[in-house]
Each structure stands twice: as structure tokens, then as C-alpha cells.
Design an enzyme around this catalytic site. Structure first.
Site, PDB file in Angstrom:
ATOM      1  N   HIS A  88     -61.710  -3.841 -80.833  1.00 19.93           N
ATOM      2  CA  HIS A  88     -61.275  -5.229 -80.986  1.00 19.93           C
ATOM      3  C   HIS A  88     -60.461  -5.458 -82.266  1.00 19.93           C
ATOM      4  O   HIS A  88     -60.032  -6.581 -82.540  1.00 19.93           O
ATOM      5  CB  HIS A  88     -62.472  -6.189 -80.997  1.00 19.93           C
ATOM      6  CG  HIS A  88     -63.021  -6.446 -79.622  1.00 19.93           C
ATOM      7  ND1 HIS A  88     -64.296  -6.093 -79.243  1.00 19.93           N
ATOM      8  CD2 HIS A  88     -62.457  -6.997 -78.529  1.00 19.93           C
ATOM      9  CE1 HIS A  88     -64.488  -6.431 -77.991  1.00 19.93           C
ATOM     10  NE2 HIS A  88     -63.394  -6.983 -77.522  1.00 19.93           N
ATOM     11  N   ARG A 100     -66.925 -14.567 -69.068  1.00 22.72           N
ATOM     12  CA  ARG A 100     -66.061 -15.386 -69.907  1.00 22.72           C
ATOM     13  C   ARG A 100     -64.638 -15.221 -69.388  1.00 22.72           C
ATOM     14  O   ARG A 100     -64.369 -14.344 -68.578  1.00 22.72           O
ATOM     15  CB  ARG A 100     -66.147 -14.974 -71.372  1.00 22.72           C
ATOM     16  CG  ARG A 100     -65.540 -13.622 -71.648  1.00 22.72           C
ATOM     17  CD  ARG A 100     -65.649 -13.228 -73.117  1.00 22.72           C
ATOM     18  NE  ARG A 100     -64.764 -14.014 -73.950  1.00 22.72           N
ATOM     19  CZ  ARG A 100     -63.544 -13.621 -74.322  1.00 22.72           C
ATOM     20  NH1 ARG A 100     -63.055 -12.471 -73.914  1.00 22.72           N
ATOM     21  NH2 ARG A 100     -62.798 -14.372 -75.095  1.00 22.72           N
ATOM     22  N   GLU A 136     -57.944 -13.338 -67.018  1.00 18.73           N
ATOM     23  CA  GLU A 136     -58.962 -12.309 -66.840  1.00 18.73           C
ATOM     24  C   GLU A 136     -60.324 -12.985 -66.717  1.00 18.73           C
ATOM     25  O   GLU A 136     -60.780 -13.660 -67.640  1.00 18.73           O
ATOM     26  CB  GLU A 136     -58.981 -11.345 -68.031  1.00 18.73           C
ATOM     27  CG  GLU A 136     -57.745 -10.482 -68.086  1.00 18.73           C
ATOM     28  CD  GLU A 136     -57.687  -9.602 -69.330  1.00 18.73           C
ATOM     29  OE1 GLU A 136     -56.775  -8.770 -69.392  1.00 18.73           O
ATOM     30  OE2 GLU A 136     -58.553  -9.752 -70.220  1.00 18.73           O
ATOM     31  N   TYR A 173     -49.709 -12.375 -80.568  1.00 16.33           N
ATOM     32  CA  TYR A 173     -50.623 -11.339 -80.075  1.00 16.33           C
ATOM     33  C   TYR A 173     -50.569 -11.247 -78.558  1.00 16.33           C
ATOM     34  O   TYR A 173     -50.606 -10.162 -77.975  1.00 16.33           O
ATOM     35  CB  TYR A 173     -52.052 -11.650 -80.531  1.00 16.33           C
ATOM     36  CG  TYR A 173     -53.074 -10.710 -79.959  1.00 16.33           C
ATOM     37  CD1 TYR A 173     -53.078  -9.366 -80.326  1.00 16.33           C
ATOM     38  CD2 TYR A 173     -54.032 -11.160 -79.048  1.00 16.33           C
ATOM     39  CE1 TYR A 173     -54.016  -8.492 -79.794  1.00 16.33           C
ATOM     40  CE2 TYR A 173     -54.970 -10.293 -78.516  1.00 16.33           C
ATOM     41  CZ  TYR A 173     -54.954  -8.966 -78.892  1.00 16.33           C
ATOM     42  OH  TYR A 173     -55.877  -8.106 -78.365  1.00 16.33           O
ATOM     43  N   LYS A 174     -50.441 -12.385 -77.906  1.00 11.69           N
ATOM     44  CA  LYS A 174     -50.386 -12.392 -76.449  1.00 11.69           C
ATOM     45  C   LYS A 174     -48.982 -12.076 -75.931  1.00 11.69           C
ATOM     46  O   LYS A 174     -48.760 -12.025 -74.717  1.00 11.69           O
ATOM     47  CB  LYS A 174     -50.882 -13.744 -75.900  1.00 11.69           C
ATOM     48  CG  LYS A 174     -52.389 -13.939 -76.116  1.00 11.69           C
ATOM     49  CD  LYS A 174     -52.833 -15.324 -75.688  1.00 11.69           C
ATOM     50  CE  LYS A 174     -54.333 -15.564 -75.974  1.00 11.69           C
ATOM     51  NZ  LYS A 174     -55.252 -14.740 -75.185  1.00 11.69           N
TER      52      LYS A 174
END
Lengths: 320, 353
Positions: free
Chosen positions: B199, B229, B271, B322-323
């Protein structure tokens, strides 16, 4: 719901093993398979002891491959708070009971080249399931098992019969002791060490291994603490706005539950960390009895493990 | 299993592609698991029990088999043929693979009996997967009786990426994975890493303590009580396999967006992540199920149209970077703004009835 998923079971049989130990066999109430588990797992048995709710953790000792039943062994503790006495005196075949799903805080490290197991007394139970698992999937192991006497060496017969060269038994009454320094000095690289038994034995084994330079991550132990008894004390529960009194033979967790407060828990033995609770105010002394919090955290008195720890003093306010 | 299974045995499954011609569509956008329950977004642990939910949604069963099943499995087989390292399992993870195989076969046979069946006679098991035309007799826990290891065998037949985390030393270790529909991360790079290691690239969340809390939570995850989640990102074209290894192939498509083609090409990638404690191995299975929906399909739901505009517009730059859509954010906001009349939105992610 606190404590996770539950299993409804029926007591299938109760078998005396020796003067102190009885074995209990549980099957699912609806006759279906029970969930599979891993060697070293425990279940929390819920007891209704004439109005008092008791929840005690016991290691599963039956083979993880056998989903038709779970077996536990309970050593009677005449000085304890009553859970083991209830099991011995009042649990009979046909009774319906509730168990938690298995939880494993003492798993095998499956990367190990060899598993070295050291058991004292009733501490043998998780190893029975682990050895059954290793029998099934392969894995090198060696067990050193100490008991007070031959009569109290539960399951020694079956273990030595099945694994004559891997199981070594020792008896206090015959002045036999594990030659720990030789044992720890002669293990192959990649061996993992597991110990379960009385506190003194666990400390002896772990401190010896550390002193001899064993990697910390290759050392595993399990010790369930009984909550222990003590003087009654008062606690203020900030989140639920209640003030409760914890009785002499009651744990703080049990007292919260009796007051209708749904507090989280898993092992109820000071090991897993699930019930960790923040302390808002402490005017007095927390009697920390867990081995979850670090010594620094114990000294700081900012957290408490309500499953085993107690309090002496004027005011204790916790975030629950 | 090979690439030769064909859609069509059941009308339910769409014959579609996730590459070249990109014929992927959702027949019913309302089935899409829209991930925003409010008009802004920030990382949180946001875990909830993974229990069956609303009928007719992606939450109806714990493992959702939808109209894209057969096409996704064909796409996975192609990815694996090109790069076998997308599926790896370290030697000590075989038992966890069997745990996962059992979990998936039991769930699919129970929830979708028209497509899957599992018959057991002790450890002699018989598995039928009708949509993929697979029939297999095998011995549970005996690897030699399956054409692949148990983990690869079952994940070649299951939508969603899977990783298996071994639990040791109060930490989780990513010691196995089937990763072919990932949002730009590499199993081959991450295999064997600890929870904090894999992570490490995520911005902002470490400082907020999100990963400390998440790890603590997951170490307590119990068998019989799975959790889930959401995570999300943005993908140009309905491309399942956005891997770092193939970035030169798909990265440049980010430069092809115009106001005219954005609605069709830009996809919200969701996701639905679920986590299961596995019983025999004590490992944790992590199911990362990818859902794609084009902006033009999302804006057919007025509440989602308003909310997506606001989330994309107000997201911190670090997260948009980041995405991977910082560069296209102004174009997305411009396109989406046409569908946001400024009206308030109701709480929660469900569309208004």
C-alpha cells in the site's frame, strides 16, 4: 454483533480423560458440516450457568479435516471463576450450546522447514489439531510434551502410538525435564518454535530461545488468561452513559454485557486485542492482565483490555 | 481450459470484448454499483459486512455472476496466455487456494444452480460450470487431480481479481494472486510484500492512519463474517487489463478524449472489494471485482450524474493524480457539468426511485 458469527451445536458426548480433564464433542444442531478450521484455532463456548453468562475460549483439538464434529478438552479449575466447573458438572450429552466460529491466534507458519512444538499439561490441545493437519498435508514436526504425571498426560498414548519417533514425553513427578538448551541448539535452519502451556513454561521457552539467538518471528506461543478475580470496582462508561459495578468473580467485559452494553470481543483471554478500549480518566491503578498492550501502553494507562484487566482506585472512565 | 469457449450457450451472457473493438456495454446501468454515497470523496476504511443485498443488484449474492461473465473469462485467458506471471501462488499458499476453490464452488452452486453444480462424495467432488462448458471430477485437496493448481483453476472461472494474504507476525503478506483486471498495479511486483509495503504508493491515506486501522481490522477478520468496501478509478475505454506491464498499450489512450467522444469512452471503474477469512489456511482472500460503466450510461441516472460531477470536480489533486486522471479532469468536469443542475442529492448510493 460482538464476537462474530455463531454456531448452534448439540453436545454429542462427554468423555472423562483423567481426574482433571473431560473431552466434549459438539455436532451442528441441524446435522450439517461444521466450518473447517486451521490447527491452533479456538472456539468461545457460551454457557448459561444458572443465569450467569460465561464465555470461555477453548482450543479445538479434533482434526481440522473432520467437519462432522468439534472436540475440546477442559481442565477443571476448582479455584477458577466457574466456567470449567460448569462444563464438568452441568454439560451433558444432548444439551444445546452456542460456539463462536473458530478463530486462530496460534497458527502454524506453513513456510517452516520444521515445526518444533513444546506443550505443558492442557496446553497440548492446539497441537493435537496441528499435528492432524501436518499428517494430512505433510510437514516435519517434533513434539515435546510435559505433564505432572503419567496419569495426567492426556492423549500421550495416542500421540506416541501414531508418532513414536516424533513425540517425547516428560513427567514432573519422575523429575524429568525437557533439555531445552540442547533441543534449541540442534534444530535445522528454518525451524519454527511453538509453545503452549503454563505461563512459567512459556516464559522459560521464549526467553531461552531469544537468548540463544532464535529469530523472534520464528517463535510462537499461546496463552489464554482466565480473567481472574479481584475486588469489586466501579466504572463509568462514557459512550453509553452508564455506571456499572464489576463484581468479584466478574470481568469488566462481562459486567458491561450484563448491563446491556454491546462491547466488541473475540478471545476473551487478553490475547487478541479486539476489546481494546480507550481510557478517558483514570484516578487509581489499572491492573493490566493482558498480553496485548505493550509495557509502555500499560504504563500510560490510556487503554484497557476489559476481558481480563481490572481497576483499583477512585474513578475509571472508559470509552464504551 | 483454453480460449475456445464461446458465448452463446446461454442468451444471458453478452458476446462482447474488452479490447480492440470494445463492444462491452451494461444492458441495465441501474445494476452498476455506483460507489459514492455523498457528493464528495476521501479515503476511509469504509468496511461493511459482506452480506447478500438488494435483489437485481450486484449485491444480491456474495459472488456476483453477471452478463459479462463469459466475456471476462475469455479476456482473462488471453491476458494469461500473453503473460503467465499474472497468476502466481507461493508454495505455502496451496491450502489457501483449496479454501478459495471451496468457497467459490459452494457459493456459485448455491446461488446460481441453473449454471453451476457441485456434487460431493467425501473428498470426491464433481463440478459443472455450464456457461464455460466445464465438467470436472477431482479429489478435494489433491492437486494432481486438477489441470491447474486449485487457485488458478477456480479463478480462471470467476470474475474479479483475487489475492491471497497469508497471516504471519501480526501482518498480512500477499503470497498469491490472479490479477488480470487491475487498476494499474502489478502482482509480479507486489508478490510477497507485506500490507504496508504493497500500500506504500497510496497518497494521503497513510497520514490519516487509514492503513494502520485497516490492518488491525483485517487481522481480526473472522471466518463466516466477510466484509466489503468500494474503491474506484477512471479508465478510458472499457479495458479490464490496465496493468503497468502493458501501460504503453493503454496509457496513451488517455490523450484521445474529446468533448464529443468522452461520454462513450470515459468509464468509471468501480472495485467491489470483499474479504474473506479462509478456514483451513487462516489466510485472507481478497476479491477485487471490477465493474465498468461509461459516463454516458451513468448520466442516465440523474442522481448519479449530479454526484459524479461534484466528486470529480472537488477531488484533491493528489488523488486525481494517483488515480491517473489529473490531466483529463477539466474535460471530464466540463462534460459532466451539463448533467448537474445543482439540485441536492439524497444520501446513499442507490438511485432515486
Amino acid at each position: 454483533m460482538s464476537g462474530g458469527a455463531k454456531l448452534r451445536v448439540r453436545v454429542d458426548s462427554v468423555t472423562p480423560v483423567n481426574d482433571l480433564i473431560k473431552r466434549f464433542r459438539f455436532v451442528a444442531l441441524d446435522g450439517s458440516d461444521l466450518p473447517a478450521f486451521s490447527g491452533g484455532a479456538h472456539t468461545v463456548v457460551e454457557m448459561d450457568d444458572h443465569g450467569t453468562r460465561r464465555l470461555n475460549p477453548y482450543s479445538l483439538m479434533s482434526s481440522p479435516a473432520d467437519r462432522s464434529a468439534y472436540e475440546i478438552s477442559v481442565r477443571r479449575d476448582d479455584q477458577g471463576r466457574g466456567g470449567s466447573l460448569f462444563m464438568h458438572r452441568h454439560v451433558t450429552p444432548g444439551m444445546e450450546m452456542t460456539l463462536s466460529y473458530p478463530v486462530n491466534l496460534f497458527p502454524l507458519d506453513t513456510r517452516a522447514r520444521k515445526h518444533l512444538m513444546i506443550a505443558g499439561g492442557i496446553g497440548i490441545t492446539p497441537f493435537l489439531a496441528q499435528i492432524a493437519q501436518l499428517d494430512q498435508f505433510g510437514g516435519r514436526f517434533e513434539l515435546h510434551y510435559a505433564a505432572r504425571s503419567r496419569v495426567l498426560g492426556a492423549y500421550m498414548d495416542r500421540l506416541t502410538a501414531a508418532h513414536p519417533s516424533q513425540v517425547h514425553c516428560y513427567f514432573d513427578e519422575e523429575n524429568q525435564a525437557i533439555d531445552l538448551s540442547r533441543l534449541l541448539a540442534t534444530q535445522p535452519i528454518g525451524t519454527h518454535l511453538y509453545v503452549c502451556g503454563p505461563k512459567g513454561m512459556i516464559n522459560w521457552v521464549l526467553s531461552s530461545a531469544e537468548a540463544m539467538g532464535w529469530p523472534r518471528l520464528a517463535l510462537h506461543h499461546e496463552e489464554f488468561l482466565a480473567p481472574g478475580t479481584g475486588l469489586p470496582f466501579e466504572v463509568q462508561l462514557a459512550a453509553s452513559g452508564k455506571t456499572i459495578t464489576v463484581g468479584t468473580t466478574q470481568s469488566l467485559l462481562e459486567a458491561m454485557e450484563a448491563a446491556g452494553v454491546d462491547a466488541p470481543y473475540l478471545c476473551r483471554g487478553g490475547a487478541c486485542g479486539q476489546c481494546e478500549t480507550n481510557v478517558h480518566k483514570c484516578d487509581g491503578k489499572i491492573l493490566h492482565r493482558d498480553h496485548w498492550l505493550s509495557p509502555e501502553e500499560h504504563a500510560a494507562n490510556a487503554k484497557i483490555m476489559p476481558c481480563v484487566s481490572r481497576f483499583e482506585g477512585k474513578t475509571l472512565v472508559i470509552d464504551r | 481450459m483454453s480460449l475456445d469457449f464461446k458465448p452463446g450457450a446461454f442468451d444471458f451472457f453478452r458476446d462482447e470484448t474488452f479490447r480492440e473493438s470494445f463492444t462491452y456495454r451494461n444492458s441495465n446501468p441501474l445494476r452498476f454499483p455506483f460507489p459514492f454515497d455523498r457528493d464528495d470523496y476521501m479515503y476511509s476504511v469504509n468496511m461493511e459486512p459482506h452480506v447478500p443485498g438488494r435483489k437485481g443488484t450486484a449485491f444480491e449474492h456474495i459472488l456476483d455472476v453477471d452478463e459479462h461473465y463469459v466475456a471476462e473469462m475469455i479476456d482473462r485467458a488471453k491476458v494469461l496466455a500473453d503473460d503467465p506471471l499474472r497468476c502466481q501462488s507461493l508454495p505455502h499458499m496451496t491450502l489457501a487456494g483449496w479454501d478459495l476453490l471451496e468457497l467459490i464452488m459452494e457459493a456459485k452452486a448455491r446461488d446460481y444452480p441453473q449454471w453451476f453444480s457441485l456434487t460431493k462424495n467425501g473428498n470426491r467432488w464433481h463440478w459443472v460450470n455450464r456457461p464455460l462448458g466445464i465438467e470436472q471430477s477431482f479429489t478435494f485437496l489433491d492437486e494432481s487431480t486438477l489441470p491447474y493448481g486449485p487457485f488458478e483453476y477456480i479463478t480462471r472461472q470467476t470474475q474479479g481479481d483475487f489475492s491471497l494474504q497469508d497471516e504471519r507476525d501480526n501482518d498480512l503478506w500477499m503470497d498469491a494472486g490472479m490479477i488480470t483486471s487491475q487498476a494499474d498495479w502489478s502482482l509480479d511486483f507486489d508478490i510477497g510484500m507485506s500490507f504496508m509495503e504493497w500500500h506504500a504508493p497510496v497518497p494521503l491515506a497513510h497520514e490519516k492512519g487509514v492503513f494502520d486501522r485497516a490492518l488491525k481490522f483485517l487481522l481480526k477478520l473472522q471466518h463466516g463474517a466477510p466484509v466489503r468496501r468500494f474503491n474506484w478509478t477512471m479508465t478510458v475505454n472499457p479495458l479490464l487489463d490496465t496493468a503497468p506491464e502493458t501501460y504503453p498499450k493503454w496509457g496513451p489512450t488517455k490523450t484521445t478524449l474529446t468533448q464529443e467522444n468522452l461520454g462513450a469512452k470515459q468509464h468509471l471503474r468501480v472495485e467491489l472489494q470483499s474479504l474473506y477469512r479462509l478456514p483451513r489456511s487462516n489466510a485472507i482472500a481478497f476479491d477485487i471485482r471490477c465493474y465498468l460503466c461509461s459516463f454516458e450510461q451513468i448520466v442516465t441516472v440523474p442522481k448519479w450524474a449530479r454526484r459524479l460531477h461534484r466528486v470529480v470536480r472537488d477531488l484533491p489533486d493528489e488523488l486525481a493524480a494517483y488515480k491517473g486522471f489529473l490531466r483529463n479532469r477539466p474535460a471530464m468536469v466540463e462534460w459532466l457539468s451539463k448533467y448537474d443542475d445543482g439540485a441536492p442529492t439524497s444520501p446513499g448510493w442507490w438511485p432515486d426511485d
